[in-house]
Design a protein around this motif. Structure first.
Motif, short mmCIF file in Angstrom:
data_model
loop_
_atom_site.label_atom_id
_atom_site.label_comp_id
_atom_site.label_asym_id
_atom_site.label_seq_id
_atom_site.Cartn_x
_atom_site.Cartn_y
_atom_site.Cartn_z
N ASP A 1 0.85 -1.20 0.00
CA ASP A 1 0.00 0.00 0.00
C ASP A 1 0.88 1.24 0.00
O ASP A 1 0.94 1.97 0.99
CB ASP A 1 -0.93 0.00 1.22
N PRO A 2 1.57 1.49 -1.12
CA PRO A 2 2.47 2.65 -1.14
C PRO A 2 1.68 3.95 -1.21
O PRO A 2 0.67 4.05 -1.92
CB PRO A 2 3.27 2.45 -2.44
N SER A 3 2.12 4.94 -0.49
CA SER A 3 1.43 6.23 -0.53
C SER A 3 2.32 7.33 0.01
O SER A 3 2.89 7.19 1.09
CB SER A 3 0.14 6.18 0.28
N PHE A 4 2.44 8.41 -0.76
CA PHE A 4 3.11 9.60 -0.29
C PHE A 4 2.11 10.62 0.23
O PHE A 4 2.49 11.71 0.65
CB PHE A 4 3.95 10.21 -1.41
N ALA A 5 0.81 10.29 0.17
CA ALA A 5 -0.19 11.21 0.69
C ALA A 5 -0.05 11.28 2.21
O ALA A 5 -0.05 10.26 2.90
CB ALA A 5 -1.59 10.74 0.32
N MET A 6 0.07 12.49 2.75
CA MET A 6 0.37 12.66 4.17
C MET A 6 -0.85 13.06 5.00
O MET A 6 -0.73 13.26 6.20
CB MET A 6 1.46 13.73 4.34
N GLY A 7 -1.99 13.20 4.36
CA GLY A 7 -3.18 13.58 5.11
C GLY A 7 -3.27 15.06 5.39
O GLY A 7 -3.95 15.48 6.33
N LEU A 8 -2.58 15.87 4.57
CA LEU A 8 -2.68 17.32 4.75
C LEU A 8 -4.08 17.80 4.36
O LEU A 8 -4.68 17.28 3.42
CB LEU A 8 -1.64 18.02 3.87
#
Length: 425
Positions: A215-222
């Motif tokens: 589950d790769p993700s660079f989304a940081m929840g900003l």
């Protein structure tokens, strides 16, 4: 005699040339992703033992100062043993290696991957990208030239780079951007997309393999920015430039620090000393300044408003120092992942000092500036910053913010040395 039509007809790669590239591209793309996932999984398992199982069994704090100093020093010793004794000494000096390069001899790959895995698990502030790409290039070129001796080695190198980039970021877009930079101005028949056909297929295969198995993700929840205004543009321009200037401090400090470790000469002196320094820095900065930084970045973003500007500044400075020490001491690993944490921490410092700046603007612009300074990879810097922002409205701001930041960094030292120990520019 050729007609005018024949003389002006574009030289396009026919389908019969592109179709045979499909199978090799798929094989290399999937193989690169499996290599990345295997190393990451092994490192995660060992990290769990070192930082959870053992300290819990000993009834000591997982991230107590004593434990951080101990684990990182021991990590330096074990990596030093690998670099000293492994065939090829686990590859060339990582301070002079970028994201790519000529294939290493296959005998070097096991030592390189072992040194990288130990560093990742032990909390060293480096990422998996450079050793994984180097290993994928070596294996793809070695196997490919045996399976198809008439195919140029550069073809296999491009597939390995693309496949690993796709696996690392979970999307083929970053690979396409990197390779489009590399191919610009190179002679060759066919359009740019003809030359990108096989690498982009390898990147897509690598990305899909990672998506299916992890589950790769660079989304940081900003929090997303939906309606940017002039004040957001001004903030993006300023923060990206400041982030680039901050990272340049590390770029200027890198060569003398590398020379200082070089005076120790032996890996069993350089790497344990580096590990001890990293442990002391970890004790100063806390557990968020350890490891490659992706999980820690998400944790930091999830704590917006919890840390003061002074605490965030301490995290940014300690992480920069840890990145410099890890790279200068000879630990095998990449610099993109820790630079993302560094940019995030710096952006949050600015946002804490000027709360009117939107968090997405502060963080993504700072990451953009830091990556431009440390890598000089314009497209990758812009791509990573845009993914972190998770807001299409930010893309225009980031494109504009990259321009003054680039003026600051172009022609300046970057976080990579040539083989004489001088800064690349």
């Amino acid at each position: 005699m050729a007609t005018d039509h024949d003389a002006t007809a574009p030289a396009e790669a026919p389908v019969r040339i592109l179709l045979p590239q499909v199978l090799p591209a798929l094989v290399v793309g999937v193989g690169s992703a499996l290599l990345f996932l295997g190393i990451s999984t092994l490192a995660d398992e060992l990290q769990s033992v070192l930082w959870e199982t053992v300290p819990d069994a000993l009834d000591i704090g997982r991230y107590s100062s004593l434990w951080m100093i101990t684990v990182l020093t021991v990590t330096g010793v074990t990596v030093g043993l690998v670099v000293w004794k492994a065939p090829g000494h686990a590859g060339p000096d990582p301070a002079s290696e970028g994201l790519g390069g000529p294939p290493l001899p296959p005998l070097v790959v096991p030592g390189l991957l072992a040194a990288s895995t130990l560093a990742l698990a032990g909390g060293v502030s480096l990422g998996p990208e450079q050793p994984t790409i180097a290993a994928a290039i070596s294996l793809a070129a070695w196997l490919g030239l045996r399976a198809a001796p008439d195919v140029p080695g550069a073809f296999w190198v491009s597939l390995a780079i693309a496949g690993t980039f796709g696996a690392l970021f979970g999307t083929p877009v970053a690979a396409a951007l990197v390779l489009s930079e590399a191919l610009t101005g190179q002679p060759g028949r066919g359009s740019l997309w003809d030359r990108l056909f096989a690498p982009l297929l390898a990147a897509g295969a690598g990305a899909m393999t990672t998506q299916l198995l992890a589950d790769p993700s660079f989304a940081m929840g900003l929090p997303p920015l939906t309606d940017p205004g002039w004040e957001d543009l001004l903030a993006a321009l300023v923060v990206a430039t400041l982030g680039a200037l901050f990272a340049l401090l590390g770029c200027y400090a890198f060569p003398p620090l590398h020379r200082a470790f070089g005076r120790l000469r032996h890996p069993m002196l350089m790497l344990p000393a580096g590990g001890l320094l990293l442990g002391l820095l970890g004790a100063l900065g806390g557990h968020l300044t350890l490891f490659k930084g992706l999980h820690e970045t998400k944790e930091l973003v999830g704590s917006i408003g919890v840390y003061s500007s002074g605490e965030l500044a301490r995290l940014a400075v300690v992480k920069l120092a840890a990145l410099l020490v890890a790279a200068a001491a000879g630990f095998r690993g990449g610099r993109v992942f820790p630079a993302v944490f560094l940019g995030t921490a710096f952006g949050l410092v600015v946002q804490a000092l000027v709360p009117e700046i939107h968090p997405a603007v502060a963080v993504s612009s700072a990451v953009l500036g830091v990556l431009l300074a440390t890598t000089r990879q314009g497209w990758v810097s812009l791509f990573v910053a845009a993914v972190i922002a998770s807001s299409p409205a930010m893309l225009a701001l980031l494109c504009l913010a990259s321009l003054p930041a680039w003026l600051v960094v172009t022609g300046r030292p970057q976080l990579e040395l040539d083989h004489q120990g001088r800064s690349r520019r």
